[in-house]
Design an enzyme around this catalytic site. Structure first.
Site, mmCIF file in Angstrom:
data_model
loop_
_atom_site.group_PDB
_atom_site.id
_atom_site.type_symbol
_atom_site.label_atom_id
_atom_site.label_comp_id
_atom_site.label_asym_id
_atom_site.label_seq_id
_atom_site.Cartn_x
_atom_site.Cartn_y
_atom_site.Cartn_z
ATOM 1 N N ASN A 13 83.974 -80.038 -56.053
ATOM 2 C CA ASN A 13 84.562 -79.839 -54.724
ATOM 3 C C ASN A 13 86.015 -79.427 -54.968
ATOM 4 O O ASN A 13 86.839 -80.261 -55.325
ATOM 5 C CB ASN A 13 84.480 -81.145 -53.918
ATOM 6 C CG ASN A 13 85.192 -81.019 -52.587
ATOM 7 O OD1 ASN A 13 85.641 -79.927 -52.202
ATOM 8 N ND2 ASN A 13 85.316 -82.128 -51.873
ATOM 9 N N TRP A 14 86.262 -78.155 -54.789
ATOM 10 C CA TRP A 14 87.612 -77.647 -55.093
ATOM 11 C C TRP A 14 88.632 -78.008 -54.027
ATOM 12 O O TRP A 14 89.816 -77.808 -54.203
ATOM 13 C CB TRP A 14 87.552 -76.116 -55.261
ATOM 14 C CG TRP A 14 86.911 -75.648 -56.527
ATOM 15 C CD1 TRP A 14 86.212 -76.399 -57.433
ATOM 16 C CD2 TRP A 14 86.921 -74.308 -57.039
ATOM 17 N NE1 TRP A 14 85.777 -75.608 -58.468
ATOM 18 C CE2 TRP A 14 86.202 -74.318 -58.246
ATOM 19 C CE3 TRP A 14 87.453 -73.094 -56.585
ATOM 20 C CZ2 TRP A 14 86.021 -73.163 -59.022
ATOM 21 C CZ3 TRP A 14 87.269 -71.950 -57.338
ATOM 22 C CH2 TRP A 14 86.568 -71.990 -58.550
ATOM 23 N N LYS A 15 88.157 -78.501 -52.890
ATOM 24 C CA LYS A 15 89.050 -78.841 -51.767
ATOM 25 C C LYS A 15 89.923 -77.622 -51.428
ATOM 26 O O LYS A 15 89.454 -76.495 -51.542
ATOM 27 C CB LYS A 15 89.849 -80.102 -52.096
ATOM 28 C CG LYS A 15 88.919 -81.245 -52.559
ATOM 29 C CD LYS A 15 89.550 -82.581 -52.602
ATOM 30 C CE LYS A 15 88.518 -83.612 -53.044
ATOM 31 N NZ LYS A 15 88.987 -84.981 -53.029
ATOM 32 N N HIS A 98 82.566 -85.132 -45.675
ATOM 33 C CA HIS A 98 83.505 -85.629 -46.693
ATOM 34 C C HIS A 98 84.527 -86.546 -46.012
ATOM 35 O O HIS A 98 84.934 -86.292 -44.877
ATOM 36 C CB HIS A 98 84.217 -84.451 -47.387
ATOM 37 C CG HIS A 98 84.953 -84.902 -48.610
ATOM 38 N ND1 HIS A 98 86.194 -85.500 -48.541
ATOM 39 C CD2 HIS A 98 84.611 -84.877 -49.929
ATOM 40 C CE1 HIS A 98 86.584 -85.817 -49.773
ATOM 41 N NE2 HIS A 98 85.637 -85.454 -50.636
ATOM 42 N N GLU A 100 87.580 -86.831 -46.316
ATOM 43 C CA GLU A 100 88.822 -86.154 -45.875
ATOM 44 C C GLU A 100 88.593 -85.458 -44.535
ATOM 45 O O GLU A 100 89.497 -85.386 -43.704
ATOM 46 C CB GLU A 100 89.285 -85.174 -46.969
ATOM 47 C CG GLU A 100 89.885 -85.927 -48.155
ATOM 48 C CD GLU A 100 89.728 -85.237 -49.501
ATOM 49 O OE1 GLU A 100 89.452 -84.025 -49.534
ATOM 50 O OE2 GLU A 100 89.893 -85.929 -50.527
ATOM 51 N N GLU A 170 80.899 -91.638 -52.149
ATOM 52 C CA GLU A 170 82.300 -91.455 -52.518
ATOM 53 C C GLU A 170 83.148 -92.552 -51.887
ATOM 54 O O GLU A 170 83.566 -92.429 -50.722
ATOM 55 C CB GLU A 170 82.806 -90.091 -52.027
ATOM 56 C CG GLU A 170 82.072 -88.908 -52.634
ATOM 57 C CD GLU A 170 82.981 -87.687 -52.761
ATOM 58 O OE1 GLU A 170 82.969 -87.076 -53.823
ATOM 59 O OE2 GLU A 170 83.710 -87.368 -51.800
ATOM 60 N N GLY A 176 90.722 -89.256 -55.702
ATOM 61 C CA GLY A 176 92.051 -88.731 -56.024
ATOM 62 C C GLY A 176 93.044 -89.805 -56.432
ATOM 63 O O GLY A 176 94.246 -89.570 -56.495
ATOM 64 N N SER A 216 87.281 -89.786 -58.590
ATOM 65 C CA SER A 216 87.965 -89.832 -59.885
ATOM 66 C C SER A 216 87.002 -89.769 -61.077
ATOM 67 O O SER A 216 87.244 -90.360 -62.128
ATOM 68 C CB SER A 216 88.862 -91.073 -60.001
ATOM 69 O OG SER A 216 89.857 -91.041 -59.002
ATOM 70 N N GLY A 237 86.123 -83.798 -57.801
ATOM 71 C CA GLY A 237 87.269 -83.128 -57.198
ATOM 72 C C GLY A 237 88.195 -82.583 -58.268
ATOM 73 O O GLY A 237 87.945 -81.527 -58.861
ATOM 74 N N GLY A 238 89.250 -83.325 -58.565
ATOM 75 C CA GLY A 238 90.294 -82.869 -59.495
ATOM 76 C C GLY A 238 89.764 -82.284 -60.798
ATOM 77 O O GLY A 238 90.194 -81.197 -61.216
HETATM 78 P P1 13P Z 1 88.405 -86.635 -57.120
HETATM 79 O O1 13P Z 1 87.410 -86.357 -58.192
HETATM 80 O O2 13P Z 1 89.635 -85.774 -57.208
HETATM 81 O O3 13P Z 1 88.722 -88.108 -57.000
HETATM 82 O O4 13P Z 1 87.727 -86.221 -55.727
HETATM 83 C C1 13P Z 1 86.459 -86.689 -55.452
HETATM 84 C C2 13P Z 1 85.992 -86.006 -54.224
HETATM 85 O O5 13P Z 1 86.491 -86.235 -53.148
HETATM 86 C C3 13P Z 1 84.905 -85.027 -54.364
HETATM 87 O O6 13P Z 1 84.391 -84.659 -53.132
#
Ligand code: 13P
Length: 255
Positions: A13-15, A98, A100, A170, A176, A216, A237-238
């Protein structure tokens, strides 16, 4: 059914990261590193990067997804993109619900349910995100929260459509933050998610559903998480923004 019968899924997930040029470069970097993978690989990129991503990933084993969609097909919804528009581009996956989106864009379990239905109507594969906040975990209501999220998300979704849905657990406190859930914590909730699916549908539906962990996840902690019986992959994510880290996680899923 045995875990080995579910194909692992590693989704990035590149956000809100990467422009078109950076998207092409990153997918070109990732492609040779994962080309022999046995797991499913999905990259969920910003809307503006979908076209270049689809073009660079064509004829590779990488599938492209969006990070959200609207539940109506079209209309006066300034700034929104429908599931119908995504499918017409050749997008195959969409992340829905998600945390967010729930936190910053006021998405509710009810809109999540509508979006899932719209996505399924368009034959998109859904990555449905559920997870509790730190306060909810501390109040010992994690299971109630997850159960409510799932029951509303799956309302009026028929058994035959289950194969189009992947659930990603999640925990919000792990996203994050660098604070990963322990493999026991993640497994406990992923097991619970499968039990709820079994209650809502049947054992077959529950056994064949892919359940991912996200929060994470990185090249170091992926192995232990992915070894758990009810964790079939990761939503990253990251670490999905770096080709070396992402491909290491893919290797762990294949191991
Ligand atoms: P991180 O891997 O950066 O914690 O993000 C997880 C995430 O929200 C994937 O959708």
């Amino acid at each position: 059914m045995n875990k080995l019968l579910r194909t692992p899924v590693i989704a990035g997930n590149w956000k809100m990261n990467k422009n078109c040029e950076e998207t092409k470069n990153l997918i070109e970097e990732i492609t040779p590193l994962v080309k022999k993978a046995n797991c499913k690989i999905v990259l969920c990129v910003p809307y503006t990067d979908l076209l270049p991503a689809l073009s660079v990933a064509a004829n590779t084993n990488i599938k492209i997804g969006a990070q959200n969609c609207h539940f109506e097909d079209h209309g006066a919804f300034t700034g929104e993109i429908s599931a119908k528009m995504l499918s017409s581009m050749g997008v195959e996956y969409v992340v829905i619900g998600h945390s967010e989106r729930r936190m910053y864009f006021s998405e509710t379990d009810i809109t999540v349910n509508k979006k899932i239905k719209a996505a399924i109507k368009e034959k998109l594969n859904v990555i449905l995100c559920v997870g509790e906040s730190l306060e909810q975990r501390e109040q010992n209501i994690t299971f109630e929260v997850i159960s409510t999220q799932l029951k509303i998300a799956f309302k009026d979704i028929i058994n035959e459509d289950l194969e189009k849905i992947i659930v990603a657990y999640e925990p919000i406190w792990a996203i994050g933050t660098g604070k990963t859930a322990t493999s026991e914590q993640a497994e406990e909730v992923c097991y619970f998610i499968r039990e709820i699916i079994k209650q809502l549908y049947d054992k077959k539906g529950a056994d064949s559903m892919s359940i991912l962990y996200g929060g994470s996840m990185n090249a170091k902690n992926a192995k232990e998480l992915l070894l758990q019986n009810n964790i079939d992959g990761g939503l990253i994510g990251g670490a999905s923004l770096k080709s070396a880290d992402f491909s290491e996680i893919v290797k762990e899923a294949d191991a």
